[in-house]
Design an enzyme around this catalytic site. Structure first.
Site, PDB file in Angstrom:
ATOM      1  N   CYS A  12       0.866  -1.169   0.000  1.00  0.00           N
ATOM      2  CA  CYS A  12       0.000   0.000   0.000  1.00  0.00           C
ATOM      3  C   CYS A  12       0.907   1.224   0.000  1.00  0.00           C
ATOM      4  CB  CYS A  12      -1.019   0.007   1.141  1.00  0.00           C
ATOM      5  SG  CYS A  12      -0.375   0.175   2.801  1.00  0.00           S
ATOM      6  N   CYS A  86      -2.463   1.076  -4.402  1.00  0.00           N
ATOM      7  CA  CYS A  86      -1.255   1.770  -4.867  1.00  0.00           C
ATOM      8  C   CYS A  86      -1.281   2.003  -6.365  1.00  0.00           C
ATOM      9  CB  CYS A  86       0.016   1.041  -4.447  1.00  0.00           C
ATOM     10  SG  CYS A  86       0.345  -0.484  -5.324  1.00  0.00           S
ATOM     11  N   CYS A  90       2.995  -0.257  -8.824  1.00  0.00           N
ATOM     12  CA  CYS A  90       3.547  -1.598  -8.633  1.00  0.00           C
ATOM     13  C   CYS A  90       4.015  -2.169  -9.971  1.00  0.00           C
ATOM     14  CB  CYS A  90       2.498  -2.529  -8.040  1.00  0.00           C
ATOM     15  SG  CYS A  90       1.914  -1.990  -6.440  1.00  0.00           S
TER      16      CYS A  90
END
Length: 134
Positions: A12, A86, A90
């Site tokens: 996160c 997020c 990523c």
């Protein structure tokens, strides 16, 4: 036989609440049957104290954990990558399992509002553990 212990990475943004609670649950429930990592794209200076309190109520101490920066290496060595809001920060690698858990951010919320978030994380972690163990 090679090491077949699955590695799960929880991500996160600040790595201070949701991902730390999820990592705490998976470590506690999975023991040595699973390797647990957590990180954030913009890690906070410290864990959310309410998240720490919520986990302590469950008998899981995450107080000594430190938010960590998300690295490409952490994603590469993980079998399962669980993101928690997020977005595109990523990195994506072929052959990995990715899931996004849409969970309310506990930041700035009182313990009464964090408990249901914690309980939902526990439910999802229990399901995940059952799947990765086979």
């Amino acid at each position: 036989m090679t090491d077949t212990t699955p590695t799960v990475l929880f991500v996160c943004v600040h790595n201070a609440g949701r991902s730390q609670m999820a990592a705490g649950y998976l470590s506690a429930l999975g023991g040595d049957r699973v390797r647990v990592l957590s990180a954030g794209s913009e890690p906070a200076d410290r864990l959310n104290p309410i998240a720490v309190q919520a986990m302590a109520e469950e008998g899981i101490d995450i107080a000594a954990n430190t938010p960590a920066i998300l690295t490409t290496e952490a994603v590469k060595e993980s079998d399962v990558v669980i993101t928690m809001g997020c977005g595109d920060t990523c990195p994506i690698f072929p052959g990995k399992r990715y899931e996004d858990w849409d969970l309310t951010d506990p930041a700035g919320r009182p313990i009464e509002e964090v408990r249901p978030i914690r309980d939902e994380i526990k439910r999802r972690v229990e399901n995940l553990l059952a799947e990765v163990r086979g």
